[in-house]
Design a protein around this motif. Structure first.
Motif, short mmCIF file in Angstrom:
data_model
loop_
_atom_site.label_atom_id
_atom_site.label_comp_id
_atom_site.label_asym_id
_atom_site.label_seq_id
_atom_site.Cartn_x
_atom_site.Cartn_y
_atom_site.Cartn_z
N PRO A 46 0.84 -1.20 0.00
CA PRO A 46 0.00 0.00 0.00
C PRO A 46 0.88 1.25 0.00
O PRO A 46 1.90 1.30 0.69
CB PRO A 46 -0.80 -0.14 1.30
N ASP A 47 0.50 2.23 -0.81
CA ASP A 47 1.22 3.50 -1.01
C ASP A 47 2.34 3.40 -2.04
O ASP A 47 3.02 4.39 -2.31
CB ASP A 47 1.80 4.07 0.30
N ASP A 48 2.58 2.25 -2.65
CA ASP A 48 3.51 2.17 -3.79
C ASP A 48 2.87 2.84 -5.01
O ASP A 48 1.65 2.96 -5.11
CB ASP A 48 3.82 0.71 -4.15
N THR A 49 3.72 3.25 -5.95
CA THR A 49 3.26 3.74 -7.26
C THR A 49 3.82 2.80 -8.33
O THR A 49 4.99 2.41 -8.26
CB THR A 49 3.75 5.17 -7.52
N LEU A 50 2.98 2.47 -9.31
CA LEU A 50 3.39 1.59 -10.40
C LEU A 50 3.30 2.34 -11.72
O LEU A 50 2.32 3.06 -11.98
CB LEU A 50 2.49 0.34 -10.46
N LEU A 51 4.32 2.20 -12.55
CA LEU A 51 4.39 2.87 -13.85
C LEU A 51 4.53 1.81 -14.93
O LEU A 51 5.45 0.99 -14.89
CB LEU A 51 5.57 3.83 -13.92
#
Length: 475
Positions: free
Chosen positions: A348-353
């Protein structure tokens, strides 16, 4: 022996960095030839070599011909492909072997059952692109876990197959209908097949649930995409999927998270490569994840123009090891790719690109290419399989609004026909700005060898028929 590479349908080019060594000369018999060769697991030649990863199944393609001393076209019949694990370190756990052994143990104990769903001898329409679907129901007297599955193929015109879960009972079963009329209640992406995928074995701690109970569904729709560019007629098909399931439930239910981009426009007759924008799955979405998600596989999916794709991961303002990438995409050799980092998790709170790139269309295609379901259209997805399953979030897809970027975070059933303000209020449409972060720096590469070649660092190939010229590629 030559270390060569090819990035398109052309004669292989000798690599300036030669990383192979012939250990034993070809030994030919009446119906086979055996030789052994060796190369480093990691060559530090990322542009022209693939790393041979410990315990990872990887695609191989091979071909042979009769032109001594040179590589000429081998013809359509003397070629093939295989999926193999080229190296396993005996000191580490072979997770795939453990998973296979777990399935074999179920079978030996008569605890493994088989469920098949197939189309009812349908005549494939003589159209370039056709999507047909049929509803089916599974045993629902209790909760079951699918532990492995495979395709049943009766024609080469199958482009892909997807099993969608239905939260409501369909009006009929065994029917055949155009998938465009599929009910939104049958939109839960579950299992899929595409060219290059063989037997799909789930990790021994994970199962795909069906029947009754948490995360389990009893109604499904099988979608088959037919690609018939030559308008062939009178082709009868009964393709489908074979599911191996058990009552011996595993600790975790499998889920699928869809990342990618649906907003792009590839110019025709363009000499340049085309890349999508970075699709941002922002912290505003991942903070809704109930727990850490352990990644099983990346499944990158594009169509005929696809060149490469990658998914990066940002945590606490720093980029960590990417979740995965495919550098030379080939539609005919798709399949699950293990994450770069063993045991990778999304927190939770990760960002994925996620981004996709496509080959130049010069002399390939004159018209514009946009997102769509036809083979002549394009796609850009990464279907991440993970555990434990979270039922409320099935996709995280951002749009192309530069002034107010947002991402859809949920599933089709929850989104329904709600207004934008309702979606924003319920966290189904969230802000998705491109993040500011410190980029990941890969460690300095050093070639890695197997200390004792007898531990499987030597790749041994045995092929039918006597060989004179052979080419083997690791995809």
């Amino acid at each position: 022996m030559s270390d060569s590479f090819s990035t398109t349908t052309a004669t292989p080019i000798a690599d300036s960095q030669q990383d192979v060594e012939l250990l034993t000369a070809p030994d030919s018999a009446a119906n086979h030839t055996v030789f052994t060769f060796m190369r480093p697991l990691k060559t530090c030649d990322p542009d022209n070599d693939h790393e041979i990863k410990e315990g990872l199944s990887q695609h191989l393609i091979w071909a042979y011909g009769s032109s001594e001393g040179s590589l000429n076209y081998h013809g359509p019949k003397t070629r093939g492909n295989a999926v193999a694990t080229l190296f396993h370190d005996p000191s580490s756990v072979d997770t795939r072997a453990e998973s296979l052994q777990a399935v074999q143990a179920l079978q030996a104990a008569s605890e493994l059952k088989v469920f098949e769903i197939q189309f009812p001898n349908v005549t494939v329409p003589p159209a370039h692109t056709t999507y047909l679907c049929t509803h089916f129901q599974v045993p629902a007297d209790r909760k079951y876990h699918v532990v492995q599955y495979e395709a049943i193929l009766t024609t080469k015109l199958v482009h892909h197959m997807i099993i969608y879960g239905c939260v409501d009972k369909p009006k009929s079963f065994g029917d055949l209908y155009e998938c465009a009329s599929m009910s939104p209640s049958c939109s839960k992406f579950t299992l899929a097949w595409a060219p290059g995928i063989g037997l799909n074995v789930l990790p021994k701690e994970v199962g795909f649930p069906f029947g009754t109970g948490t995360n389990a569904l009893r109604y499904f729709s099988l979608q088959i995409h037919y690609n018939n560019p030559n308008a062939l007629s009178n082709i009868i098909d009964s393709s489908g999927m074979r599911l191996f399931y058990t009552t011996q439930l595993r600790p975790n239910d499998m889920g699928v998270l869809i990342l990618g981009d649906t907003n792009f426009n590839i110019s025709g007759n363009d000499p340049s490569y085309y890349s999508t924008q970075w699709n941002v799955c922002p912290t505003a979405c991942t903070k809704q994840f109930p727990t850490n998600l352990t990644i099983i596989n990346n499944f990158f999916h594009m169509h005929m123009l696809g060149q490469n794709s990658t998914t990066r991961q940002i945590r606490d303002g720093k980029e960590i090891v990417p979740l995965g990438a495919v550098h030379y995409y080939d539609f005919n050799f798709q399949g699950g790719l293990a994450p770069f980092q063993k045991g990778a998790v999304i927190s939770p709170d990760d960002t994925l690109l996620t981004k996709c790139a496509y080959i130049p269309t010069l002399n390939v295609r004159s018209n514009y290419t946009v997102f769509g379901e036809s083979t002549e259209d394009e796609m850009c997805f990464n279907f991440l399989t993970y555990y434990p399953a979270m039922p409320d979030i099935e996709f995280c897809l951002s749009g192309d609004n530069a002034t107010n970027p947002q991402a859809a975070c949920g599933n089709d059933l929850r989104i329904g026909n709600k207004t934008r303000s309702q979606l924003e209020k319920e966290g189904l449409l969230v802000p998705a700005p491109f993040p500011v972060f410190e980029e990941y720096k890969a460690p300095v590469c050093t070639p890695s060898f197997v200390v004792n070649p007898k531990l499987s660092g030597i790749v041994t190939m045995g092929l039918s028929l006597g060989l004179v010229a052979l080419v083997v590629f690791l995809l």
